[in-house]
Design a protein around this motif. Structure first.
Motif, short mmCIF file in Angstrom:
data_model
loop_
_atom_site.label_atom_id
_atom_site.label_comp_id
_atom_site.label_asym_id
_atom_site.label_seq_id
_atom_site.Cartn_x
_atom_site.Cartn_y
_atom_site.Cartn_z
N ARG A 179 40.41 22.72 38.22
CA ARG A 179 40.08 23.92 38.98
C ARG A 179 38.63 23.84 39.49
N PRO A 180 38.37 24.18 40.75
CA PRO A 180 36.98 24.27 41.21
C PRO A 180 36.24 25.38 40.48
N ARG A 181 35.00 25.11 40.12
CA ARG A 181 34.14 26.13 39.51
C ARG A 181 33.25 26.70 40.61
N VAL A 182 33.35 27.99 40.83
CA VAL A 182 32.66 28.64 41.94
C VAL A 182 31.73 29.72 41.41
N ALA A 183 30.46 29.62 41.78
CA ALA A 183 29.48 30.67 41.47
C ALA A 183 29.43 31.63 42.64
N SER A 217 38.55 38.09 44.16
CA SER A 217 40.02 38.08 44.12
C SER A 217 40.59 36.89 44.88
N LEU A 218 40.03 36.60 46.05
CA LEU A 218 40.50 35.45 46.84
C LEU A 218 40.29 34.15 46.08
N LEU A 219 39.17 34.00 45.42
CA LEU A 219 38.89 32.79 44.64
C LEU A 219 39.87 32.65 43.48
N LEU A 220 40.12 33.74 42.78
CA LEU A 220 41.05 33.68 41.65
C LEU A 220 42.46 33.35 42.11
N PHE A 314 36.41 33.37 55.11
CA PHE A 314 36.89 32.80 53.85
C PHE A 314 38.28 32.19 54.02
N VAL A 315 39.23 32.98 54.55
CA VAL A 315 40.61 32.47 54.59
C VAL A 315 40.77 31.31 55.57
N LEU A 316 39.94 31.26 56.61
CA LEU A 316 40.09 30.20 57.61
C LEU A 316 39.24 28.97 57.32
N LEU A 317 38.15 29.10 56.57
CA LEU A 317 37.26 27.98 56.32
C LEU A 317 37.10 27.65 54.83
N LEU A 407 47.99 33.19 53.62
CA LEU A 407 46.55 33.00 53.45
C LEU A 407 46.06 33.47 52.09
N LEU A 408 46.78 34.38 51.45
CA LEU A 408 46.37 34.93 50.16
C LEU A 408 47.13 34.31 48.99
N ALA A 409 48.03 33.39 49.28
CA ALA A 409 48.87 32.83 48.20
C ALA A 409 48.00 32.11 47.19
#
Length: 409
Positions: A179-183, A217-220, A314-317, A407-409
């Motif tokens: 999993r990517p770790r995102v700050a 939420s998008l990241l999770l 976010f969703v496109l890039l 895009l939110l899947a």
């Protein structure tokens, strides 16, 4: 004389440049198949068996030899009963076998007659009411999966059907990408967290921090590990410290706001001091300002501050970038062609992403306010219309539609 401002970059070019920076993360995790939904497969899955393992019945009925049933009304004794999960004996000549869905077909039988086409007689025989054809209602061994076949390939993002397929070949544990770790953090003294100050006590110029909530939420949803660093004070040293901390053990640092060209803020000089930063002006609406850079080994992405702009970029890039970090073979969202049930006579010169939803007739209608600050438009919409720059839309035109469900899947 001031240097000329660089021209706007096409979105596709910006995405290609961003993806070129996304090397798949090192490391493979082994997770229970029950917990693999949404993860990206790290290695091909090869089947060690046939599925189904042997010929089996797809119906409740009777296993027969077609050669012994030349006419309707033939009555033959029932020589065995074969439930699913049991062993079948060879079919005795001149008999039929009572069989149930999923049960193995006995050797010698070449068709299944569904029970609706059979009359069970009191003397134990079965009268066949319809002449069968060879092979009917038989699932052949290996018709789903053959031994040695690659069932799922590395880079596939696993969904419910894929995890079921892995289970069907006996795999209880799957190799998946890390999993990517995102700050994630926000900057800006105007930001207030919901719950800290009631609406009636908000100071002039203060706003609630909505971006932090939907970005998390998008990241999770993408399967990232999110380290929420909160709101960083609008101070140079505090920003430097937050970036340095985030860079130590994260793959991506994600912020929103403060990335417009020429804007006075602490993110830009702090990132430039600790690493490097490119400020892009993308020919898209909403979402023109975008920043990419590095802080140590961590990627840095700065999104625009307006909430709709932040969401759309976010969703496109960011979404395809994170999928690429996970080694996903497919990063582009699915698109539909649907009719416009509206007129859009004055398009922007930039590529537009209009918030829309499907109506009862299967066409698309627009949210009435397409401003980049109106987050209501995203909550209302079920997708984005991808409209080329300068392209007017007339009612009835077919347009490219990106469903948010994808895009939110």
């Amino acid at each position: 004389m001031n240097a000329p401002r660089p021209g706007l970059r096409p979105l596709d070019d910006a995405l290609a440049d961003l993806l070129s920076q996304a090397r798949p993360l090192a490391g493979v995790e082994h997770v229970p198949t029950f917990e693999a939904d949404g993860r990206v497969l790290a290695h091909d899955l090869v089947s060690a068996l046939q599925v189904p393992p042997q010929d089996n019945s797809s119906m409740d009925g009777y296993a027969v030899r077609c050669a012994e049933i030349a006419d309707e009304g033939v009555a033959l004794p029932v020589s065995q009963r074969i439930p699913a999960g049991s062993e079948a004996h060879p079919l005795a000549p001149g008999s039929v076998a009572r069989i149930f869905t999923g049960a193995p077909v006995p050797a010698g039988a070449d068709a299944i007659v569904m029970q609706e086409d059979v009359q069970a007689l009191e003397d134990g025989r079965a009268r066949i009411l319809r002449v069968p054809s060879a092979g009917q209602w038989i699932r052949r061994s290996g018709e789903d999966i053959t031994r040695g076949a690659v069932v799922l390939r590395a880079g596939e993002r696993l969904g419910p059907a894929a995890t079921g397929l892995a289970a069907a070949i006996g795999l209880a544990v799957l190799p998946v990408a890390r999993r990517p770790r995102v700050a994630l953090f926000s900057t800006g003294d105007e930001l207030v967290m919901p719950g800290e100050v009631p609406p009636e006590a908000m100071r002039p110029g203060a706003i609630y921090n909505s971006n932090r909530f939907f970005l998390r939420s998008l990241l999770l949803r993408l399967g990232c590990e999110v380290r929420d660093l909160g709101i960083v004070p609008d101070q140079r040293e505090a920003t430097l410290q937050a970036l340095a901390t985030a860079a130590r053990d994260n793959d991506l640092i994600l912020t929103s706001g403060g990335v417009s060209v020429g804007e006075e803020d602490h993110i830009k000089p702090a990132v430039q001091q600790l690493g490097r930063l490119d400020l892009w002006q993308i020919a898209m609406k909403p979402g023109k300002p975008f920043a990419y850079g590095r802080v140590g080994e961590a990627h840095f992405i700065g999104l625009p501050g307006n909430p709709v702009s932040s969401f759309v970029t976010f969703v496109l890039l960011v979404r395809p970038f994170l999928l690429a970090l996970m080694g996903a073979s497919e990063t582009a969202p699915a698109a539909w062609q649907l009719p416009a049930h509206f007129d859009w006579p004055r398009p922007d010169r930039r590529r537009e992403f209009l918030r829309a939803r499907r109506d009862a007739e299967g066409g698309l209608v627009l949210f009435p306010n397409q401003s980049s600050g109106v987050l209501t438009s995203v909550a209302w919409a079920d997708g984005l219309i991808d409209n080329p720059g300068g392209q007017a839309i007339a009612r009835g035109d077919r347009v490219r539609f990106l469903p948010l469900a994808e895009l939110l899947a």
